[in-house]
Enzyme design. Structure first.
Site, PDB file in Angstrom:
ATOM      1  N   ASP A 110      67.419  44.757 -44.458  1.00 26.32           N
ATOM      2  CA  ASP A 110      68.226  44.633 -45.596  1.00 26.32           C
ATOM      3  C   ASP A 110      67.939  45.491 -46.918  1.00 26.32           C
ATOM      4  OD1 ASP A 110      70.710  43.680 -46.479  1.00 26.32           O
ATOM      5  OD2 ASP A 110      69.576  41.812 -47.506  1.00 26.32           O
ATOM      6  N   CYS A 161      57.407  47.088 -48.601  1.00 22.07           N
ATOM      7  CA  CYS A 161      57.673  46.824 -47.335  1.00 22.07           C
ATOM      8  C   CYS A 161      56.687  47.932 -46.421  1.00 22.07           C
ATOM      9  CB  CYS A 161      58.909  46.705 -46.724  1.00 22.07           C
ATOM     10  SG  CYS A 161      59.772  48.250 -46.764  1.00 22.07           S
ATOM     11  N   GLU A 169      85.842  48.036 -48.594  1.00 24.03           N
ATOM     12  CA  GLU A 169      85.751  49.186 -47.541  1.00 24.03           C
ATOM     13  C   GLU A 169      85.091  48.599 -46.461  1.00 24.03           C
ATOM     14  OE1 GLU A 169      83.342  52.666 -48.857  1.00 24.03           O
ATOM     15  OE2 GLU A 169      82.150  51.116 -49.986  1.00 24.03           O
ATOM     16  N   TYR A 215      83.429  44.259 -50.621  1.00 25.81           N
ATOM     17  CA  TYR A 215      82.940  45.689 -50.629  1.00 25.81           C
ATOM     18  C   TYR A 215      84.154  46.551 -50.600  1.00 25.81           C
ATOM     19  CZ  TYR A 215      78.221  45.151 -48.822  1.00 25.81           C
ATOM     20  OH  TYR A 215      76.881  45.103 -48.839  1.00 25.81           O
ATOM     21  N   GLU A 263      60.230  41.547 -50.200  1.00 26.67           N
ATOM     22  CA  GLU A 263      61.059  42.145 -51.137  1.00 26.67           C
ATOM     23  C   GLU A 263      60.353  42.845 -52.171  1.00 26.67           C
ATOM     24  OE1 GLU A 263      64.572  42.594 -51.973  1.00 26.67           O
ATOM     25  OE2 GLU A 263      63.636  43.424 -53.729  1.00 26.67           O
TER      26      GLU A 263
END
EC number: 2.5.1.22
Lengths: 360, 360
Positions: free
Chosen positions: B273, B253, B350, B348, B217
């Site tokens: 992610d 990353c 959606e 979300y 991260e």
């Protein structure tokens, strides 16, 4: 022709005087050949309206306490790219002009007002939500309610009763929740469905081969619309009012429940899928709560001692309405216990509470 | 002090002349002691603005093609009950006046503009959605992005990165979907998580006792916020950068992936992610798509021949973006197959597409 209503708002850390901000904006609107009116606000900041060609209207407000709001209304057929570029220019200039004082810039998707297809169906807890609706498939007024079936790109066809989103083809989680969350065995059981005109529960229940399902739906026009446009939900169960292991009574459920009480009938599962404020031809009780309790009371009377009563509750956010419902459960002629579960129903855009009730 | 913006719109089956409609409305606004300005619209219907005390502003438009729109702006501290009653009066009078010509009356929940806590976070497919947000818990600018953690009544705490809703405490379905939908066995496996700073995936993965999880991260400030305010999601896994079977690298990353490629390392599960537009300290590729493909390409190189690569895609409605992503999958240096699934992530509003990718 719909009206597109754009908003562009700047929250500021400090009040800003109009003399340093407004002239730059004026020059932009003058370039657009808009006619300006400056209004007297009685000392409450600066307010000007600008009327342009093609029905364009801008409202510019520099509020006394550190907020600048711009409204831009135009017609659907206007040059959208040009308007986007106008808003971009305004945003850019204001970011320079107000540099160091801005705490938030907010430019929302435009509100489309008066469109042929209405996309705004607020949640039960009163929030503004826009759906991806592109077509109206069915729009009928029955003796009981307005029935719409709308096409949502992501949720599929969506049943809306009196403006409340009832069920979309995406909403199997609703049907599963109101049938006990997949933990019940309906095989060989006596089942009663109150309402359920979309056919979702009936279609899922017949798959499990119950002894008999009786569904009591008051509104033939709901059935008519759903059997045509909600087939992903109801399959073919609404094509006939009678099937191998089910019957649909197109009737008010209250007299039916009363008859069953008199006859001493019992059901293993009773599923109350009525709308939040149930419809009846003879609402003999004054308040909605009393009417809800009447239906509950009659239902529990015909519930088998080991049976279960399932129902939807309300938006998880409406804690007061949920408490009031639970209070009703404590006031039935036959004592009951209950459990509840919060479920995400895709098309609802809000979490929903479902209840399971049983005799103590 | 926020601005409450009410709208009340009447869609009409026919154009209506202002002479028969406007006087009744004028008398209502005059009663409110509002100062009226009638604007010249160059033949495009009737337009008047009314400025009242306390910063109230009304815009009344009778459009030439059968639409009547009313805007009412007032300040948060104004008498809301009085304003509701004013809108009720307007709605009632207009229903009588326009009787027989009304095809729709729409009165939306008011738009709250410039509020301390912002509740409007549009969906990825550009729809206006209001959340039930009542508190800002964390609001930090890192070197990479703006990070907010907001409290939603129903969804719990909600991580918002650069204005995009990333994950709420209600969103276990997201984490389950991006881990393979509950069908994978992580026990004894080598797992790589790209991004995932909210700790949701890590927290679920450690429960299954993998051999080793490496999470990469870039943003320490995401970790800092989430370990404090998203504990229902991350539990205690973010409290330390190392645990029994995991390590967290607070790094970009891309260099890490390149190093792994050189070392010839492989992973059984790689979970991407990262945000839709990934953040990197050295975006060596020009376009987002090329950058996305770089990450994909590097990841597939270090994926075990029998391994699986999971990632979130996009809104189910953004079919073009999804097609473009799938096109990228066809252009990797190592040929792959993929499957996708549409999932409802509660916060979300959606439906969201998730991908599983594997080596051919």
């Amino acid at each position: 022709m719909a009206l597109r209503h754009y908003t562009l708002d700047f929250s500021l850390s400090t009040a800003v005087d109009s003399a340093s901000t407004v002239p730059v904006l004026l020059s932009i609107f003058h370039e657009q050949e808009m006619t300006e009116t400056v209004h007297d606000t009685d000392g409450r900041g600066y307010l000007a309206t600008f009327v342009g060609k093609n029905g364009r209207l801008v409202i510019l407000r520099l509020h006394a306490h550190g907020l600048l709001t711009i409204d831009l209304q135009c017609y659907e057929g206007d040059n959208i790219a040009q308007l986007d570029s106008l808003l971009n220019t305004l945003e850019k200039k204001l970011k320079v002009l107000l540099n160091g004082k801005i705490t938030r810039v907010k430019r929302l998707p435009p509100l489309i007002r008066g469109a042929k297809v209405d996309r705004y169906w607020p949640t039960t807890d009163g929030r503004l939500t826009e759906y991806d609706i592109d077509r109206v498939l069915y729009d009928e007024d029955s003796a009981y309610q307005n029935i719409k079936i709308l096409h949502s790109q992501q949720f599929g066809n969506m049943l809306v009763l009196n403006g409340d989103v009832n069920l979309a083809e995406s909403d199997l989680p609703y049907t599963e929740a109101i049938m006990g969350g997949g933990k019940e065995d309906y095989a060989g059981k006596e089942v009663l469905i109150l309402g359920g005109g979309d056919g979702g529960i009936l279609a899922q229940a017949v798959k499990q081969k119950p002894k008999m399902i009786t569904m009591v739906e008051i509104d033939q026009k709901v059935i008519d619309g759903c059997k045509k446009y909600m087939r992903k939900t109801c399959g073919n169960v609404l094509d006939n009012l009678k099937g191998d292991c089910y019957q649909i009574l197109v009737e008010d459920c209250v007299p039916v429940l009363k008859k069953y009480v008199l006859e001493g009938r019992t059901f293993d599962y009773i599923i109350n899928d009525l709308t939040a404020v149930p419809i009846s031809t003879e609402p003999e009780e004054d308040s909605t709560w009393e009417f809800l309790r009447l239906i509950l009371d009659l239902s529990i009377k015909i519930l088998h001692p080991k049976g279960k009563y399932f129902t939807q509750g309300n938006s998880a956010n409406l804690t007061e309405a949920l408490s009031q419902y639970e209070e009703q459960l404590g006031r039935l002629s036959c004592p009951v216990d209950f459990s509840k579960k919060v479920v995400c129903v895709p098309s609802y855009m809000e979490l929903w509470v479902f209840y399971t009730v049983w005799k103590k």
